[in-house]
Design a protein around this motif. Sequence first.
Motif, PDB file in Angstrom:
ATOM      1  N   THR A 225       0.822  -0.919   0.314  1.00 39.18           N
ATOM      2  CA  THR A 225       0.052  -0.070  -0.022  1.00 39.18           C
ATOM      3  C   THR A 225       1.011   1.227   0.205  1.00 39.18           C
ATOM      4  OG1 THR A 225       0.017  -0.042   2.440  1.00 39.18           O
ATOM      5  CG2 THR A 225      -2.024  -1.017   1.251  1.00 39.18           C
ATOM      6  N   THR A 226       1.340   1.278   0.732  1.00 47.20           N
ATOM      7  CA  THR A 226       2.946   2.588   0.048  1.00 47.20           C
ATOM      8  C   THR A 226       3.598   2.945  -1.337  1.00 47.20           C
ATOM      9  OG1 THR A 226       4.514   2.137   2.417  1.00 47.20           O
ATOM     10  CG2 THR A 226       5.510   2.853   0.499  1.00 47.20           C
ATOM     11  N   SER A 227       3.526   1.328  -1.934  1.00 48.04           N
ATOM     12  CA  SER A 227       3.431   1.760  -3.687  1.00 48.04           C
ATOM     13  C   SER A 227       2.295   2.147  -4.101  1.00 48.04           C
ATOM     14  CB  SER A 227       4.178   1.156  -4.362  1.00 48.04           C
ATOM     15  OG  SER A 227       4.348   0.898  -5.492  1.00 48.04           O
ATOM     16  N   TYR A 228       0.951   1.886  -3.374  1.00 44.56           N
ATOM     17  CA  TYR A 228      -0.070   2.208  -4.706  1.00 44.56           C
ATOM     18  C   TYR A 228      -0.452   3.683  -4.009  1.00 44.56           C
ATOM     19  CZ  TYR A 228      -1.297  -2.847  -4.062  1.00 44.56           C
ATOM     20  OH  TYR A 228      -1.342  -4.177  -3.941  1.00 44.56           O
TER      21      TYR A 228
ATOM     22  N   MET B  92       7.078   8.889   0.107  1.00 46.11           N
ATOM     23  CA  MET B  92       6.972   7.909   0.916  1.00 46.11           C
ATOM     24  C   MET B  92       5.964   7.809   2.427  1.00 46.11           C
ATOM     25  SD  MET B  92       8.606   5.253  -1.224  1.00 46.11           S
ATOM     26  CE  MET B  92       9.556   3.548  -0.568  1.00 46.11           C
ATOM     27  N   ARG B  93       4.827   6.927   2.129  1.00 46.49           N
ATOM     28  CA  ARG B  93       3.869   7.187   3.362  1.00 46.49           C
ATOM     29  C   ARG B  93       4.038   5.670   3.563  1.00 46.49           C
ATOM     30  NH1 ARG B  93       1.441  10.737  -0.506  1.00 46.49           N
ATOM     31  NH2 ARG B  93       1.614  13.010   0.463  1.00 46.49           N
ATOM     32  N   PRO B  94       4.077   5.904   5.102  1.00 48.50           N
ATOM     33  CA  PRO B  94       3.620   4.327   5.181  1.00 48.50           C
ATOM     34  C   PRO B  94       2.827   3.524   5.076  1.00 48.50           C
ATOM     35  CG  PRO B  94       3.377   6.431   7.601  1.00 48.50           C
ATOM     36  CD  PRO B  94       3.205   6.816   5.955  1.00 48.50           C
ATOM     37  N   PRO B  95       2.251   2.809   5.212  1.00 48.53           N
ATOM     38  CA  PRO B  95       1.778   1.618   4.700  1.00 48.53           C
ATOM     39  C   PRO B  95      -0.073   0.856   5.327  1.00 48.53           C
ATOM     40  CG  PRO B  95       3.263  -0.488   5.591  1.00 48.53           C
ATOM     41  CD  PRO B  95       3.711   1.808   5.124  1.00 48.53           C
ATOM     42  N   VAL B  96      -0.901   1.099   4.825  1.00 47.00           N
ATOM     43  CA  VAL B  96      -2.260   0.830   5.688  1.00 47.00           C
ATOM     44  C   VAL B  96      -2.953  -0.336   5.598  1.00 47.00           C
ATOM     45  CG1 VAL B  96      -2.515   3.290   5.115  1.00 47.00           C
ATOM     46  CG2 VAL B  96      -3.424   1.983   3.626  1.00 47.00           C
ATOM     47  N   GLU B  97      -4.058  -0.285   6.213  1.00 44.38           N
ATOM     48  CA  GLU B  97      -4.704  -0.865   6.439  1.00 44.38           C
ATOM     49  C   GLU B  97      -5.347  -1.598   5.359  1.00 44.38           C
ATOM     50  OE1 GLU B  97      -4.426  -3.712   8.662  1.00 44.38           O
ATOM     51  OE2 GLU B  97      -2.620  -3.376   9.995  1.00 44.38           O
ATOM     52  N   SER B  98      -5.986  -0.569   4.570  1.00 44.02           N
ATOM     53  CA  SER B  98      -6.716  -1.063   3.443  1.00 44.02           C
ATOM     54  C   SER B  98      -6.722   0.359   2.858  1.00 44.02           C
ATOM     55  CB  SER B  98      -8.234  -0.081   4.226  1.00 44.02           C
ATOM     56  OG  SER B  98      -9.590  -0.823   3.102  1.00 44.02           O
ATOM     57  N   MET B  99      -6.820   0.140   1.420  1.00 47.64           N
ATOM     58  CA  MET B  99      -6.647   1.762   0.534  1.00 47.64           C
ATOM     59  C   MET B  99      -7.908   2.446   0.307  1.00 47.64           C
ATOM     60  SD  MET B  99      -3.618   2.556  -0.634  1.00 47.64           S
ATOM     61  CE  MET B  99      -4.247   3.423  -1.434  1.00 47.64           C
ATOM     62  N   ASP B 100      -9.223   1.393   0.857  1.00 48.78           N
ATOM     63  CA  ASP B 100     -10.771   2.285   1.211  1.00 48.78           C
ATOM     64  C   ASP B 100     -10.703   3.570   1.805  1.00 48.78           C
ATOM     65  OD1 ASP B 100     -11.101  -0.382  -0.624  1.00 48.78           O
ATOM     66  OD2 ASP B 100     -12.529  -1.044   2.169  1.00 48.78           O
ATOM     67  N   GLY B 101     -11.690   3.999   0.675  1.00 48.04           N
ATOM     68  CA  GLY B 101     -11.649   5.375   0.843  1.00 48.04           C
ATOM     69  C   GLY B 101     -10.643   6.935   0.570  1.00 48.04           C
ATOM     70  N   LEU B 102      -9.126   6.079  -0.208  1.00 45.72           N
ATOM     71  CA  LEU B 102      -7.736   7.041  -0.366  1.00 45.72           C
ATOM     72  C   LEU B 102      -8.329   6.969  -1.947  1.00 45.72           C
ATOM     73  CD1 LEU B 102      -5.049   5.591   1.620  1.00 45.72           C
ATOM     74  CD2 LEU B 102      -6.687   7.442   2.174  1.00 45.72           C
ATOM     75  N   TRP B 103      -8.962   5.507  -2.267  1.00 43.27           N
ATOM     76  CA  TRP B 103      -8.886   6.235  -4.287  1.00 43.27           C
ATOM     77  C   TRP B 103     -10.429   5.572  -4.421  1.00 43.27           C
ATOM     78  CZ3 TRP B 103      -4.299   1.208  -5.220  1.00 43.27           C
ATOM     79  CH2 TRP B 103      -5.072   0.192  -4.382  1.00 43.27           C
ATOM     80  N   ASN B 104     -10.664   6.374  -5.732  1.00 44.71           N
ATOM     81  CA  ASN B 104     -11.596   5.555  -6.868  1.00 44.71           C
ATOM     82  C   ASN B 104     -11.715   4.153  -7.133  1.00 44.71           C
ATOM     83  OD1 ASN B 104     -10.861   6.526  -9.044  1.00 44.71           O
ATOM     84  ND2 ASN B 104     -11.560   8.663  -8.803  1.00 44.71           N
ATOM     85  N   ASN B 105     -12.685   3.695  -8.032  1.00 39.37           N
ATOM     86  CA  ASN B 105     -12.546   2.744  -8.591  1.00 39.37           C
ATOM     87  C   ASN B 105     -11.495   2.984 -10.604  1.00 39.37           C
ATOM     88  OD1 ASN B 105     -13.699   1.643  -7.284  1.00 39.37           O
ATOM     89  ND2 ASN B 105     -15.911   1.278  -8.101  1.00 39.37           N
TER      90      ASN B 105
ATOM     91  N   LEU C 134       9.462   0.081  -0.515  1.00 38.39           N
ATOM     92  CA  LEU C 134       9.264  -0.417   0.579  1.00 38.39           C
ATOM     93  C   LEU C 134       9.048   1.075   1.917  1.00 38.39           C
ATOM     94  CD1 LEU C 134       9.894  -3.906   1.221  1.00 38.39           C
ATOM     95  CD2 LEU C 134       7.591  -2.987   0.699  1.00 38.39           C
ATOM     96  N   TYR C 135       8.190   1.085   2.792  1.00 38.66           N
ATOM     97  CA  TYR C 135       8.765   2.029   3.590  1.00 38.66           C
ATOM     98  C   TYR C 135       9.499   1.742   4.481  1.00 38.66           C
ATOM     99  CZ  TYR C 135       7.495   5.848   7.187  1.00 38.66           C
ATOM    100  OH  TYR C 135       7.003   6.987   8.081  1.00 38.66           O
ATOM    101  N   ASP C 136       9.757   0.742   5.157  1.00 38.57           N
ATOM    102  CA  ASP C 136      10.779   0.750   6.003  1.00 38.57           C
ATOM    103  C   ASP C 136      11.913   0.196   5.660  1.00 38.57           C
ATOM    104  OD1 ASP C 136      12.363  -0.685   8.237  1.00 38.57           O
ATOM    105  OD2 ASP C 136      10.708  -1.433   9.790  1.00 38.57           O
ATOM    106  N   PRO C 137      13.270   1.132   5.674  1.00 36.87           N
ATOM    107  CA  PRO C 137      14.282   0.675   5.294  1.00 36.87           C
ATOM    108  C   PRO C 137      14.850  -0.786   5.506  1.00 36.87           C
ATOM    109  CG  PRO C 137      14.441   2.598   5.707  1.00 36.87           C
ATOM    110  CD  PRO C 137      13.252   2.089   6.548  1.00 36.87           C
TER     111      PRO C 137
END
Length: 363
Positions: A265-268, A282-295, A338-341
């Motif tokens: 999800t960092t790459s997304y 580069m942002r930390p990964p998230v549990e879900s991309m729902d609400g961050l992007w549309n279809n 990846l966010y974490d080196p």
Amino acid sequence: MYTKSAGETLDGFVILNSIEQLEFLMSYPPNIPYSLLELASVREGDSVGQTLANSVAYAQHGERLGFNRFWLAEHHNMEGISSSATSVLIGHIAGATQTLRVGSGGIMLPNHPPLVVAEQFGTLESLYPGRIDLGLGGAPGTDPITSRALRRDHLGAEQFPDDVARLQTLLGPLRPGQQVKAIPGAGTNVPIWLLGSSLYSAQLAAQRGLPYAFAGHFAPRLYREALRVYRDQFQPSATLDRPYAMLAVPAIPADTDEEARFLATTSYQRILSLFRGQPLWMRPPVESMDGLWNNGEKAGVMDFLSLQLLGSADTIRQQLDRLLESVEVDELMFTIDLYDPEKRRHALDILAATQTSPWSERH
């Protein structure tokens, strides 16, 4: 009489006890070289200095694992990418490693006079002999306003073949009567690669008899056609007597498939920012991309990453198997966002493990 079990070795040979085991080995991905592409991506809140220190540690870890090349990409005016002074970073990485081939993936030739590129890479080759690659791209790698700021706005892709020829001359042996000389540079014969994501770049590399790298990490659509055109049209040269092709692909290796999906999800988020014209931190990964992007945005990101390898070592082995059934390549180059080196370096351990069959790991 003692019989060894399947997978054990006898005088260096693997003992097979079934047709299924033989078919498994025959389908196993060939042990081709692995390389790395680096953008020196800046984590949100980090300094450029810390980012470049992370890049050095990443390159050093890749070297210890046997990765073949470490290339840096030229991008300008992009918040979140710190590889704009590409030749400077190549020298920095080469100076911090011992055997790794270090190069550009690539130098965007419309931004630079060929003489300057020849002098820079001639200097690098003189400092780190036999370890420098010069990958060349025909796009500016930035927007039109930044292109004008780079003072090469009157030149475009149409100049690219002539500029490649000039570079080959400048890095080759001095000729009688040659008026413009790269000092240093002349006679260094720094290996030149052509990079691209189109049939045009594949045709040019084939015509010039140069090695070719396809940018499947961001423009995968034509990878089969471009690599086939390159092989079909290749003309032997003083550089190469047969084609040599490399495919760049994105990868998210992790200990488990579930963790890889989370880390991806960092790459997304980053590609989504690219589509929206936002900074590329580069942002930390998230549990879900729902609400961050549309279809529509999700479909665009997935298309951008259609060659992505994602999962555990076993899963990536299977994905590599399918990929290498679809195209013939001599080398693979990976981008790993990846966010974490520390997790990014560990991803190289996992990726390196995919070059070795489970049996050979045990023996």
